[in-house]
Scaffold this active site. Sequence first.
Site, mmCIF file in Angstrom:
data_model
loop_
_atom_site.group_PDB
_atom_site.id
_atom_site.type_symbol
_atom_site.label_atom_id
_atom_site.label_comp_id
_atom_site.label_asym_id
_atom_site.label_seq_id
_atom_site.Cartn_x
_atom_site.Cartn_y
_atom_site.Cartn_z
ATOM 1 N N GLY A 295 0.826 -1.209 0.000
ATOM 2 C CA GLY A 295 0.000 0.000 0.000
ATOM 3 C C GLY A 295 0.856 1.253 0.000
ATOM 4 N NE ARG B 205 -4.310 -1.977 2.014
ATOM 5 C CZ ARG B 205 -3.074 -1.863 2.505
ATOM 6 N NH1 ARG B 205 -2.122 -2.701 2.118
ATOM 7 N NH2 ARG B 205 -2.797 -0.916 3.358
ATOM 8 C CB SER C 84 -4.167 7.894 5.505
ATOM 9 O OG SER C 84 -3.232 7.257 4.644
ATOM 10 C CG ASP D 115 1.537 -0.590 10.622
ATOM 11 O OD1 ASP D 115 0.394 -0.667 10.110
ATOM 12 O OD2 ASP D 115 2.507 -0.055 10.037
HETATM 13 C C1 S3P Z 1 2.593 3.801 6.500
HETATM 14 C C2 S3P Z 1 1.470 4.341 7.058
HETATM 15 C C3 S3P Z 1 0.433 3.537 7.695
HETATM 16 C C4 S3P Z 1 0.898 2.120 7.996
HETATM 17 C C5 S3P Z 1 1.700 1.503 6.895
HETATM 18 C C6 S3P Z 1 2.882 2.368 6.528
HETATM 19 C C7 S3P Z 1 3.550 4.713 5.870
HETATM 20 O O1 S3P Z 1 -0.660 3.537 6.836
HETATM 21 O O2 S3P Z 1 -0.202 1.292 8.315
HETATM 22 O O3 S3P Z 1 2.183 0.219 7.272
HETATM 23 O O4 S3P Z 1 4.700 4.301 5.604
HETATM 24 O O5 S3P Z 1 3.190 5.870 5.618
HETATM 25 P P1 S3P Z 1 -1.766 4.704 6.910
HETATM 26 O O6 S3P Z 1 -1.207 5.851 7.682
HETATM 27 O O7 S3P Z 1 -2.062 5.097 5.515
HETATM 28 O O8 S3P Z 1 -2.908 4.083 7.655
#
Ligand code: S3P
Length: 426
Positions: free
Chosen positions: A86, A114, A159, A312
């Site tokens: 993601g 997602r 996020s 996480d």
């Molecule tokens: C992350 C942000 C988080 C986290 C992902 C890594 C990042 O997601 O869950 O493992 O590196 O910016 P969100 O902040 O989009 O929920």
Amino acid sequence: MVKFKGSLKISGDKSISHRALILSSMSTGVTKITNLLESDDVIRTLKILRRLGIRIMKEKSCWYVYGNGTNGFIEPKGYLDCGNSGTTARLMIGAVSSNPIKCTFIGDDSLSKRSMSRVTKHLEKMGAIIHITKKDYLPLMVSGSEKLLPIKHKIQKASAQVKSALILSALNIHGKTKIIETIPTRDHTERMLKFLGVDFKIKKLGNKATQIELNGPYEIKPKNIEVAGDPSSASFFIVGALITPKSKITLYNVMLNPSRTEFLKVLKRMGGKLKIKKTKKNCGEDIGNITAEFSNLKGINIPSNKSAFLIDEYPILSIAASQAKGKTVMKGLNELRHKESDRIKSIIYNFKKIGYNINDENDNLSIIGKKIKVEREIKIKSFNDHRIAMSFSILNILCNNNLKIDNKKCISISYPDFEKHLNYLI
Ligand code: S3P
């Protein structure tokens, strides 16, 4: 009786590794990166950057990235495959959007379920042309432009990935882009930009909201980056030591960014014996050592207001809760439904199989702790989710190795050395 003992240098942080690769690719010159996490997710970002014309090579244990500037991505031939990641998808969609190129992003089955519109709806407002599957998903095509409009964005969902995507896009937008975040999230992108000397403003707006103001386009001078240890990876062994009698471990070189270490505060509130010692500052992040020893944990309420800082760690916190006295309630977990698996469902499914009293009501997860004695084999489903597989691998230590976890291979998404490090500590 197995116990956790000894000390270990934890592997590099996943979030920082993605950002180190992306920001060095957008700088003008060569960056040396050390302790880069070579996990599946990070390698996806690395390969996509290469397909966008960035030269990246490894020599001994160091990586060298030859940046092309914030306007330097070259139109790739074929798809950009984000796999399960993601962070790769969201950050790279943002990064390419202000370059005049067309890119098609794809991902695996999980990533293709997602939401991507949480990023693309902002990019479209600035003038990027996006073709997106069923209004929300990969595959998607971005037709980027160096003439995107500098506007004010308000991010409603907490996020860090969405925020970072917009920051990366703004680096090549002419004029002032404002990004308002109503709920604070991880701030690694902002810290790394500060470390690289990028001139932008962060303003507190009150009521926890923050405004980031960038005035692009930027020329970023390269600076070598050392990636610190991943606190989310450390959390598995920390909880392992807290719940396994007679254990005591020390983990070195852990990044102690406050937007990532909230789980340590939660575990302390549960009665966890933890010692945290800051040792240095590196690339804009605090680094230190964490000692954890076996503790009699107690159940607590974990309010929703810090959920973005715990996002996480909920799977491994549920393992801690299962060994605590009394009931633990974790509130406001809706975003967990949108991770590599629906983590609320994955956690409940597996705990129910082991015989726990666990429930979810309106995305509040409650679990009643109890000591376990597992004398028969129980099949655990990872749902191809690395953090689920690692969490139940830790609980397995207390289950005489009777939890049979499917597809442990998925652990390499964030922590290829997990099994090796676990075997070293027990
Ligand atoms: C992350 C942000 C988080 C986290 C992902 C890594 C990042 O997601 O869950 O493992 O590196 O910016 P969100 O902040 O989009 O929920």
